[in-house]
Structures are given as C-alpha cells and as structure tokens.
Design a protein around this motif. Sequence first.
Motif, PDB file in Angstrom:
ATOM      1  N   GLY A 211       0.785  -1.226   0.000  1.00 52.97           N
ATOM      2  CA  GLY A 211       0.000   0.000   0.000  1.00 52.97           C
ATOM      3  C   GLY A 211       0.820   1.280   0.000  1.00 52.97           C
ATOM      4  N   LYS A 212       2.008   1.244  -0.586  1.00 54.12           N
ATOM      5  CA  LYS A 212       2.863   2.439  -0.610  1.00 54.12           C
ATOM      6  C   LYS A 212       2.224   3.559  -1.426  1.00 54.12           C
ATOM      7  N   THR A 213       1.762   3.237  -2.644  1.00 48.31           N
ATOM      8  CA  THR A 213       1.156   4.260  -3.497  1.00 48.31           C
ATOM      9  C   THR A 213      -0.133   4.787  -2.870  1.00 48.31           C
ATOM     10  N   SER A 214      -0.932   3.907  -2.302  1.00 50.22           N
ATOM     11  CA  SER A 214      -2.176   4.338  -1.662  1.00 50.22           C
ATOM     12  C   SER A 214      -1.894   5.329  -0.546  1.00 50.22           C
ATOM     13  N   LEU A 215      -0.891   5.027   0.258  1.00 48.90           N
ATOM     14  CA  LEU A 215      -0.540   5.936   1.345  1.00 48.90           C
ATOM     15  C   LEU A 215      -0.066   7.274   0.801  1.00 48.90           C
ATOM     16  N   ALA A 216       0.839   7.243  -0.189  1.00 47.84           N
ATOM     17  CA  ALA A 216       1.385   8.490  -0.733  1.00 47.84           C
ATOM     18  C   ALA A 216       0.280   9.361  -1.321  1.00 47.84           C
ATOM     19  N   LEU A 217      -0.627   8.763  -2.075  1.00 46.01           N
ATOM     20  CA  LEU A 217      -1.697   9.545  -2.702  1.00 46.01           C
ATOM     21  C   LEU A 217      -2.695  10.045  -1.668  1.00 46.01           C
ATOM     22  N   HIS A 218      -2.982   9.213  -0.664  1.00 45.02           N
ATOM     23  CA  HIS A 218      -3.906   9.651   0.379  1.00 45.02           C
ATOM     24  C   HIS A 218      -3.345  10.873   1.098  1.00 45.02           C
TER      25      HIS A 218
END
Length: 815
Positions: free
Chosen positions: A154-161
Amino acid sequence: MSIGTAEGSGEAGRSLGTLLRAWRDRALLTQEQLADRAGVNARTIRRLEGDLVERPRAASLRLLADALGLDPREQDVLTAVARSQAVPAAQPDERDGDEPPEAIAPVPPRPRQLPVGVAGFAGRTGALEELNRHLDAGAGGTRICVVTGTAGVGKTSLALHWAHRARGRFEDGELYLNLQGFGPAGDAVDPREALGAFLEAMGVPPRRIPEEQAARAALYRTTLADKRVLVVLDNARDAEQVRWLLPGGPDCGVIVTSRRSLSGLITAEGAGLVTLDLLSRTESRDLLAHRLGRDRLEAAPAATDAIIDACARLPLALAIAAGRAVTSPVLPLDALAADLRRDGGDLGGLSTGDPATSLRLVLARSYDVLPGDVAGLFRLLAVHPGPDLTVAAAASLAGVDEARVSRLLAALLDAHLITEVTHGRYACHDLLRAFALELADGAAGTGEIGAADGAAKAGEIGAAGAAGGAGEAAVRRAAADRVLDHYLHTAYEAALRLHVPAEWLLPPGPPAPGVRAESPAGHRQALAWFQAEHAVLAAVLRQAMADGRHAQAVRLVSALQFWLMRRGHRQEHLDCLRVALEAAARTGDQRARAATHRWLIPVTAERGESDQAYTHFRRALAYAREAGDLAEEAFSLFDIGLACVHGGRMEEALGHARAALEPLRAARLTVTEAYVLNLIAWCRCALGDHERALQAGEKAMAIATERGDESVRGHILDTLGMIRHHRGEHDDAIAHFRRALASCGALGHRYDEAEILLHLGDALQAAGRTGRAAHTWRRSLAILVELGHPAADDVRARLPDHDLSPATPEPAFPE
C-alpha cells in the motif's frame, strides 16, 4: 480591454494596480468577488490595486491571472509590470509564415497531476504522521520522504492519500509520475523523459526544453526554485533514477515510493524514511468494512478473520479478496475464505485479469529484478519451515558461507521480500512464502509470471530452481536436509552447554555438506538460542515428520526436550515426546523406540497416569533388552524409579534405582551413576535411613565433582539438605538448600528452583523463622503458578489463608 488594444494606448506602461483594476472591471467583479474566486484575501487585492505592495508574490499573481481569465500575453504583461519591466513592443514576425509564434506563459496553470486516491483508505495513522513530520520540516532544503515496503503493502495508496489531504500546503500544484521501476524489463522511465514531462506540466514550451538530461534537470530546478510544488515519484527503481527529479527549492516536497529502501537518498539527500509493514488485524478489518460494509463482516466474524489470515494482512490481497466479494454479493464470506485457503496458501485465489492488481504479477515484478543468486535464495526460503531464520540458518539453507548469505539477505531486505523481525532474524509473510514455493515448484511458469518462469539466472543459488523438474526437486531436498541438520546439530551442541550429559542424548550423525551449524559458547548462550529458536524448532520437527525424516525427528526431540522440561513447557514437552514416539516406531530402530518410551515415563507419572507410566517402562525395557542396550536398560530403571517417587512409592523406587546400578556400571555411564545414587539417597532419606542416605548422597557428590557435572550438583545439594533437615540439622539444611537454589537458578531450571524453595521454606519453618519461610514458599508458588504446575496446590497448603498470593520474586538468598 485586451492587451492588443492596450499597447497602442501605452497600457503596458501603467502601474500594476491600474492594470489589475482595469482587468477586474472588464470581468465585472468587485474586489471581494475577485478575492473569493482567486482564493486570496480581499485586503491583498486592495493593496495591490493601490500599488502598496513592493514585491508581489508570484503565487498570488498567478491566482489572480487565473481568476481574471488573462490570456498568455496578458499574463506576460502582468509579470513584467510586477517586476517593473517594460513590455517589449511587438516585433515583426521573422519566422516562416506558417509557423505560429511561440506562446510565453510565465504564470502557467497549476499542475494537478495526482491520480485518484483510494476510496475507503484505512489505517496507517502512524505512517501518515511520519509523512507529516518529514514533509513539514523547516526550510533549508527540499523535503524528501521515501515510502518503502514489500509489493502490495500500500505504498502508493498511502502516498496519494497523504498528497490529496496536503494539497492546500502546495499552492503551486502537484506533479506525479509512475517511474515503473518494477515493471517489465526496460520499461523503467528514463529520468530525461520524466524531466521533459514535468517541465511541460509546469508550462515550459517544448521548444525551450533542452535535449541534454543535465540541462533539463537544471531548468527543472530553476522552474521550481520559488514555488511550492509537491512531487510524487511513484514506484522508483533506485536512487539514481530519483536524483534527477529532485527540485532544489526549499518549499517543495517530494514523496518517493519504492520496493527498495533507497538508502542512498537517505544518506546523501537526507531523505526521511517511512517503512510500511502489514496491516494490523483491526486495520485489515477496517479495510474490508470500507469495501464490503461492516454489517456483512459482523454477520460472519470467523470467516472475516479467516480471510484476513489468508491474505496475510497484505493490503493488496485484502483488496483483491474484497473485490471478489463485491462482484459476487451472494458469495458467502466463509466460502470465499475457504477458497483463499485452498492448497495451503496457493495464490490462485488472489489473481485477477488486471496486471496492476494480480498478486502473482505484482510479486513477480520484485522477483524479476533480483540478481541470480539473490533470486535463488528467495526461492529456497520456501524450504525453511519458518517462522523466521538467522544468518547462520540461511547459510545452511543455501549451502554457502555466512558472509555471502549476509549479502544476499541484505539484497532481499532492500527489496522488501523479507523483513528483519528482530536484529539478525529474518522472515517473510505467508503470501511471499507461497510465491517462493510456486517458484520453487515451477508452478509460476504459467505465462503470467514473466521472467520468473524462464531459465535459471546466471550465478543463481540452486540454479535448477528456475528450470523445474528433477533438478529442482534435488535442490530442494538438499536444502531441506541442510536445514534439518542445522537445527539438529545446533540443538545437540546447545543441550551439551546446558550440562545435559552426552550419554543421555542420541547423537545426530554427520551433517550434510554445506551445513553451518552453530555452537553456543556457553550455558547462557545455549539458553538464549533455545529461547530464540523455540517456535522454529517446533516447525522443523513438524516438517521432519511430514518429509519422512523420522530418525532425525527422534534425535531433535532428544536434544530439545531438556530445555522444554527445565523451562516448564509441560504440554509442549509431552507433545514433542509423542511425536518422537511415533517417529521412532516408523524407523524400526529398537534403541530409538526404547528411548522414546522411556522419555514418557516420568512425564506421564507426573500427570498422575501411573498405569501409563508403567506401560511405557515395560515397553522401553523390552526394546532395550531386545537391542542389547545396557544404557537404555539402566535409563529405563532410573526413570521408573523417578516415577515411583512422584507416586510416593519409595520402597519400589529404591528397588528400581538399585537395579539400575549394575547395567550403568557395565556400560561405564559414570555421570548417570551420580544421578542414580542421588535418587537412592533421596529414597533412603524418605524411608528414615538417614545414615545410608548420607553415604549415597556424598558418593554422588564426589562423582559429580570429579566429572564437573554442574547439572546434577543442585539436585544432590537439595537431597543433602533434605537429609540434614530430617536429622534436625536445620542450619546445615538451610545452607545446602541455598547452595542448591543458586546452582539450579544459574542453570535456568525453573521447576527445580520452585521445588528447592519449597524445601528451603520447610527448613526455615522448622528453624522457627516463620516469616522467612512464608516468603520463601510464596516465591516457590510464584514460579509454579507461572509454569501452570499442579504442585502449586502443595505450596498453597503451607501458606495461611490470608497469605496465598504469589510474592514478587526477590534476589536469591546470600550464601
């Protein structure tokens, strides 16, 4: 009024305030309306129109230009006037007639490139706070944070959130680019192309973008120098790919996501680091609830837990599982859980038709970029039964030296295909293990994996692994043999360091080639090794049974059981002995069958199963005599003697102990003779024959002292203390019990400590030291309660009703 008509009237020479008023009047806006549309303060507009601002902010001017709908030439005038520069007069067009003049946009539209955030984002509170901390750092350099973790975490999800929540902090916009660092080979984005895309997004005309990468990077830094822009660099392959894309201005922020830690950025550029682990169970449940609705989860709590377990709390896997449930609303969650668990962790239930979300493909992108020897070690991890392993165990697994395997583990750690659970111990979650197993089995060659199903990589450990077939099976068998031998030989050495007599252990035999067994330096190190490897040894034993390595299973229990017994792991000790009994029966080895039945004699007797204890004794004695093994015959007699003591049958115990002496002496088992003599002394003391009890005890101590056996000294001192206690020599008894306590305590014998404390309390009570006796009994009770031992009831009976709670242990009594 347009700029075209303004030039003839000297409009470009007007002040900034005059121009802004003219453009606002043209737009039919009041100052307040313009302020609301532009998102700036009305007071700022009043001051600008009054020419009261010496150095207007570029960001405010751009917001006003957007709100007023200025065309590029008007924006040019606005910027020039703000800088007190005259707008150059229009020059005849000297270019080819068909080529339009190049538009100049010094105040371009703000880039808003962030992809859509994940709906129903759950958890990660700590990681979001870390991003806040790193990206809210003070001025002095670009604020950079690397978000790293395994594939699908969930790296991208965290960064975008975080980026969507922080848009207000970066008024000049957001740049986003998927660098494709872990896509198919050759697809990683070239920094030169990335710089070009970012420059165009910032309004730099294509004709002004230089060809050379270094020049592009310089222009990129210049363009962002006085701006507040958030740059999100997703899926970076390495630090070098990222460095070209770092802005130089102090007000920009950069989030980099990567499956690698990018330690170079942390060292050289001072980047912060956020490492994502698997979700907690609560976070996993929240993620599913956002997708499926909490009512659906609460209607099937057991199935929900099973889904979370099957997905290993990996966000991508949970999202895939939730997607299956959403697209099949009539699918019961328990049926989904069963499907996810099929074949013991097969990844088929977590595959999709989308390359971006199919778990196999996502994991394969991390595997495909590994060097050959690192890839080989990753596949071999499927052979290790888990849950974690040390560098030494990994060296045995791979059949290489520790220095080399340390480098390979570091590469897997950097790729987040393993984690360091504690210092020097490594593990990977269940889905990664399942993926490694698929690779090792050759099941990954389905056309979905990519390079993982191809030929072996150059220099690969266990290179047959990528080819499948008989070669792969041989590689895995050899690795499994090395793993088992590693733990078997190390457990044997550790048991010896616990002062277990060598004659009590079944020797393991020569290790397989390539095994790097450990050798604990002393007693403390041996205790620490057993404690650290406790769960691993249980898994190794189960794997040995599953693989049909029954002789090794018996020998592993031979070494492990003493630590389990001394640390009070009673149920696990019994379970291991039962496994060993089954394994010995399958080997047909009479000595092993005698030993495993014998090991169960005192354990079953302690549980009050005296008939079962005698059944094991008769079988052990029969197998020992059938094999002509005098040692096993003597051991069986000794152990049934101990069982009789537990049952209070002292005459019978004494008879068995005396019968054990002849085969012991014939087999020259001197160390065990000290134990048997101590048992004889104990029985004679209980029977009131104190003089002969003392003789036997002193002879046992002489043997123990001569042989340097520390393990039996505490038991003999306890017996000598008991003899003196029964003779009324209470001060001598107390001194012996204290020495026994120090000896057993130093060796970590928890149950023996409790028993000696009980005896010491009795001696103190007899000496009239009632308060000290009660405190000593409470110490004994504390240990027995901790161990869950039924002997705790005997101690409670000695304490008054108001004094039954176990005491906090105090330091041992001084000598």
